[in-house]
Design an enzyme around this catalytic site. Sequence first.
Site, short mmCIF file in Angstrom:
data_model
loop_
_atom_site.label_atom_id
_atom_site.label_comp_id
_atom_site.label_asym_id
_atom_site.label_seq_id
_atom_site.Cartn_x
_atom_site.Cartn_y
_atom_site.Cartn_z
N LEU A 166 -10.03 -2.87 -9.09
CA LEU A 166 -10.81 -2.94 -8.70
C LEU A 166 -11.20 -4.16 -7.88
O LEU A 166 -10.94 -5.73 -7.81
CB LEU A 166 -12.55 -3.78 -9.86
CG LEU A 166 -14.20 -4.06 -9.32
CD1 LEU A 166 -14.27 -2.02 -8.31
CD2 LEU A 166 -14.67 -4.44 -10.13
N ILE A 196 -5.25 5.22 -5.33
CA ILE A 196 -7.07 5.98 -5.03
C ILE A 196 -6.74 5.17 -3.80
O ILE A 196 -8.33 6.64 -2.83
CB ILE A 196 -7.44 4.19 -6.24
CG1 ILE A 196 -7.55 5.04 -7.51
CG2 ILE A 196 -8.89 4.09 -5.64
CD1 ILE A 196 -8.01 4.08 -8.59
N GLU A 250 -8.54 -7.22 -11.21
CA GLU A 250 -9.89 -7.50 -10.53
C GLU A 250 -9.33 -7.94 -10.05
O GLU A 250 -8.25 -8.83 -10.47
CB GLU A 250 -10.81 -8.09 -11.04
CG GLU A 250 -12.02 -7.41 -11.45
CD GLU A 250 -12.53 -8.17 -11.73
OE1 GLU A 250 -13.22 -9.67 -11.40
OE2 GLU A 250 -14.93 -8.28 -12.52
N LYS A 266 8.34 5.14 1.44
CA LYS A 266 7.81 4.12 2.57
C LYS A 266 8.07 3.00 1.63
O LYS A 266 7.26 2.45 0.29
CB LYS A 266 6.49 4.57 2.46
CG LYS A 266 6.04 3.60 3.56
CD LYS A 266 5.35 2.04 3.99
CE LYS A 266 4.01 2.18 2.45
NZ LYS A 266 4.33 0.93 3.03
N GLY A 274 5.83 -2.26 13.95
CA GLY A 274 6.14 -0.56 13.95
C GLY A 274 6.75 -0.28 12.51
O GLY A 274 6.59 -0.93 11.62
N ASP A 333 -1.41 1.90 2.47
CA ASP A 333 -1.94 3.11 1.69
C ASP A 333 -2.36 4.06 2.61
O ASP A 333 -1.79 5.24 2.33
CB ASP A 333 -2.84 2.54 0.72
CG ASP A 333 -2.23 1.97 -0.54
OD1 ASP A 333 -0.69 1.61 -0.41
OD2 ASP A 333 -3.43 0.59 -1.02
N GLY A 358 -12.25 -5.16 3.83
CA GLY A 358 -12.64 -5.11 2.46
C GLY A 358 -11.11 -3.58 2.08
O GLY A 358 -10.36 -4.04 3.20
N ALA A 371 -12.09 -0.19 2.57
CA ALA A 371 -13.01 0.67 3.27
C ALA A 371 -12.40 1.28 3.93
O ALA A 371 -11.80 1.16 4.78
CB ALA A 371 -14.24 0.10 3.43
#
Length: 317
Positions: free
Chosen positions: A13, A42, A91, A184, A228, A255, A290, A292
């Site tokens: 979280l 996620i 968290e 990666k 890069g 990610d 964050g 988002a």
Amino acid sequence: MDSIVTLTMNPALDITVAAEAVRPTEKIRCSRARYDAGGGGINVAKIAHVLGAPVSAVFPAGGASGDLVARLVAEAGVPCRRIDIAEPTRESFTIDETDTGLQYRFVLPGPRLTASEQAECMDQLRAEAVSAQFVVASGSLPPGVPADFYQRIAEVCVETGVRFVLDTSGAGLQHVHCGVSVLKASVRELRECLGRELTTEPEQLDAAHELVDSGRAEAVVVSLGAQGALLVTPTESRRFDAIPMRAVSGVGAGDAMVAGITVGLTRGWSLSTAVRFGMAAGAAMLMTPGTAPCTRADTERLFEIAEEPVEVAVVSA
């Protein structure tokens, strides 16, 4: 059928706040918190969904924090398979310091998974993988999970005929020896894996080729941040320039890169083109607060201006 299935063994979280200054011993007055479902896989799933790919997420979750993570994933429109665990989901806490523009990130180790919980994660992943094109495993392994867990995932992918994309570090990376389609890694992760400094581009390319030549991965993408990225396959070595971007937050950019690469591959693009799309997604992610997710429009726009890679030579030690 989902084109992509992601696995997150150590979700979080993610809590993000802003504060004028971070100082020791003083009370730090923060802004209202932003809550995001986080953890490598996620994050990849959320961004792949935004980019238009059919995707599902597999992850263990426990406690009130795990309930909130699962709810946030569902609210993002990503189908998921949650494996219930006894201990609460960790968290992670990020403070954006407004006076300096610096970012402080505090990451907890995560819950300890029992053997039966680990087995359930494996079973759920296998069930999802049989109808997918790609499995993406991203992030750290939580306490109690053996270091060869991602190698076992690679073997499941080989058995089911699905391509495996891996983004991890530490022991989880060191114990992978075959079955990875695309790996990666950052320079730091490569350095820790191979035990060398890797301060120059030729050294970094040579290290990536070592992983490819040994059969640990079919291709390696080395993320270099503001410098890069590099792409290494058995037949090519390419350098990608970074897309100039003023960062709002660096959380989740790696990610996003993995998500963009994988989505590009599901579209039938060459690996080189997919990496360029991944770099566009990573750059777009820098624009968001964050964890988002970036927007599809920003990613497509940055993809259009991203420069083509340059072929580079490898000088082995």
